[in-house]
Every structure is written in C-alpha cells, then in structure tokens.
Design a protein around this motif. Structure first.
Motif, PDB file in Angstrom:
ATOM      1  N   PHE A   5     -22.190   0.349 -41.867  1.00  0.00           N
ATOM      2  CA  PHE A   5     -22.911   1.774 -41.136  1.00  0.00           C
ATOM      3  C   PHE A   5     -22.882   2.703 -42.163  1.00  0.00           C
ATOM      4  CE2 PHE A   5     -22.016  -1.092 -37.479  1.00  0.00           C
ATOM      5  CZ  PHE A   5     -23.281  -0.924 -36.975  1.00  0.00           C
ATOM      6  N   MET A   6     -23.892   3.678 -41.967  1.00  0.00           N
ATOM      7  CA  MET A   6     -23.952   4.772 -42.915  1.00  0.00           C
ATOM      8  C   MET A   6     -24.298   6.166 -42.027  1.00  0.00           C
ATOM      9  SD  MET A   6     -27.351   3.686 -45.158  1.00  0.00           S
ATOM     10  CE  MET A   6     -27.465   1.890 -44.680  1.00  0.00           C
ATOM     11  N   THR A   7     -24.032   7.137 -42.489  1.00  0.00           N
ATOM     12  CA  THR A   7     -24.356   8.337 -41.897  1.00  0.00           C
ATOM     13  C   THR A   7     -26.004   8.628 -41.981  1.00  0.00           C
ATOM     14  OG1 THR A   7     -23.856   9.750 -43.831  1.00  0.00           O
ATOM     15  CG2 THR A   7     -22.229   9.445 -42.081  1.00  0.00           C
ATOM     16  N   GLN A   8     -26.315   9.674 -41.309  1.00  0.00           N
ATOM     17  CA  GLN A   8     -27.871  10.039 -41.476  1.00  0.00           C
ATOM     18  C   GLN A   8     -28.052  10.561 -42.859  1.00  0.00           C
ATOM     19  OE1 GLN A   8     -29.690  11.653 -37.886  1.00  0.00           O
ATOM     20  NE2 GLN A   8     -30.570  13.382 -39.428  1.00  0.00           N
ATOM     21  N   LYS A   9     -27.072  11.175 -43.446  1.00  0.00           N
ATOM     22  CA  LYS A   9     -27.313  11.925 -44.864  1.00  0.00           C
ATOM     23  C   LYS A   9     -27.227  10.701 -45.849  1.00  0.00           C
ATOM     24  CE  LYS A   9     -25.044  15.097 -47.994  1.00  0.00           C
ATOM     25  NZ  LYS A   9     -23.956  16.173 -48.132  1.00  0.00           N
ATOM     26  N   GLY A  16     -34.307   7.986 -50.382  1.00  0.00           N
ATOM     27  CA  GLY A  16     -34.638   8.793 -51.596  1.00  0.00           C
ATOM     28  C   GLY A  16     -35.465  10.162 -51.099  1.00  0.00           C
ATOM     29  N   TRP A  17     -34.652  10.599 -49.879  1.00  0.00           N
ATOM     30  CA  TRP A  17     -35.117  11.737 -49.276  1.00  0.00           C
ATOM     31  C   TRP A  17     -34.005  12.652 -49.137  1.00  0.00           C
ATOM     32  CZ3 TRP A  17     -37.340   8.683 -44.737  1.00  0.00           C
ATOM     33  CH2 TRP A  17     -38.715   8.365 -44.997  1.00  0.00           C
ATOM     34  N   MET A  54     -39.859   1.317 -45.375  1.00  0.00           N
ATOM     35  CA  MET A  54     -41.449   1.024 -45.163  1.00  0.00           C
ATOM     36  C   MET A  54     -42.037   2.313 -44.852  1.00  0.00           C
ATOM     37  SD  MET A  54     -43.397  -0.782 -41.980  1.00  0.00           S
ATOM     38  CE  MET A  54     -42.857   0.451 -41.079  1.00  0.00           C
ATOM     39  N   ILE A  55     -41.490   3.046 -44.042  1.00  0.00           N
ATOM     40  CA  ILE A  55     -42.317   4.204 -43.511  1.00  0.00           C
ATOM     41  C   ILE A  55     -42.320   5.240 -44.723  1.00  0.00           C
ATOM     42  CG2 ILE A  55     -41.798   6.733 -42.477  1.00  0.00           C
ATOM     43  CD1 ILE A  55     -40.398   4.805 -40.102  1.00  0.00           C
ATOM     44  N   LYS A  56     -41.622   5.292 -45.668  1.00  0.00           N
ATOM     45  CA  LYS A  56     -41.442   6.094 -47.020  1.00  0.00           C
ATOM     46  C   LYS A  56     -42.616   5.419 -47.809  1.00  0.00           C
ATOM     47  CE  LYS A  56     -39.041   7.813 -50.991  1.00  0.00           C
ATOM     48  NZ  LYS A  56     -38.082   7.537 -51.809  1.00  0.00           N
ATOM     49  N   GLU A  57     -42.598   4.282 -48.099  1.00  0.00           N
ATOM     50  CA  GLU A  57     -43.695   3.452 -48.875  1.00  0.00           C
ATOM     51  C   GLU A  57     -45.022   3.990 -48.228  1.00  0.00           C
ATOM     52  OE1 GLU A  57     -43.097  -0.353 -50.404  1.00  0.00           O
ATOM     53  OE2 GLU A  57     -41.069  -0.209 -49.712  1.00  0.00           O
ATOM     54  N   MET A  58     -45.358   3.801 -46.774  1.00  0.00           N
ATOM     55  CA  MET A  58     -46.676   4.276 -46.349  1.00  0.00           C
ATOM     56  C   MET A  58     -47.031   5.516 -46.505  1.00  0.00           C
ATOM     57  SD  MET A  58     -46.466   1.701 -42.658  1.00  0.00           S
ATOM     58  CE  MET A  58     -48.116   2.054 -42.344  1.00  0.00           C
ATOM     59  N   SER A  59     -45.824   6.343 -46.411  1.00  0.00           N
ATOM     60  CA  SER A  59     -46.247   7.753 -46.456  1.00  0.00           C
ATOM     61  C   SER A  59     -46.489   7.949 -48.029  1.00  0.00           C
ATOM     62  CB  SER A  59     -45.279   8.790 -46.140  1.00  0.00           C
ATOM     63  OG  SER A  59     -43.901   8.481 -46.806  1.00  0.00           O
TER      64      SER A  59
END
Length: 101
Positions: A5-9, A16-17, A54-59
């Motif tokens: 698991f990882m944090t939101q950060k 890459g955001w 996937m969301i990043k790639e679409m954006s």
C-alpha cells in the motif's frame, strides 16, 4: 501497514503528478479507485495505480475529465474494463482499452 500500500502522495508521485494534481484526480474518480482506510489515513494499492495511470494517459491524449469519467462509468457498469497502457493494442475505437467478455 502492508508494504503493498502507498499513501496518496506516493501514489501521485508514482503516476507522475504533483500531490495536488493527484488529489484532484483522485477526488473526481474516487468511486473507481481502490482505497484502504486505516483510521483517518488512506492507502492505495497497485490497482489504484493502474486506474490513475490510465486516467493520466487519457488526459494526456486530450480527453477532458468529464469525457474520461463518462468512459470509466460506462466501462465499470459493463464490468469489461481491463486497464492497459495506451500504447498497446487499440481495440475499442476512440479509446485504447481492451474490452473483455
């Protein structure tokens, strides 16, 4: 905490955001992003990363957040979305995803 698991950060950085940009996208797509709560803390897993990637790639391909949201809603409703990199095989017209039965 589980090392998978990882944090939101950490999730935002992995995608890459910036943390703020990741927070924005996570808020918009919260119903589709797996999250584990530990008290007040939120933790994300590898599936969360796949969804956000996937969301990043679409954006990056020029789709608006509303267009992406409608697409993800439709695919989640049909339960046929298999997240793939956008540079892989194009199989469904406008978006590059694989529809599976």
């Amino acid at each position: 905490m589980n090392p998978n698991f990882m944090t939101q950060k950490a999730l935002s950085n992995k995608v890459g955001w910036s943390e703020a940009n990741g927070r924005r996208w996570i808020k918009i797509f919260k119903q589709f992003i797996p999250v584990q709560y530990d008290g007040i803390n939120k933790y994300f897993n590898e599936e969360s990363f796949k969804v956000l990637s996937m969301i990043k790639e679409m954006s990056e391909y020029g789709y608006t957040s509303n267009e992406i949201l409608e697409y993800v809603k439709r695919m989640a409703y049909q339960r046929t979305l298999k997240f793939k990199r956008f540079d892989e095989k194009e199989t469904c017209g406008r978006h590059r995803c694989e529809n599976v039965s």
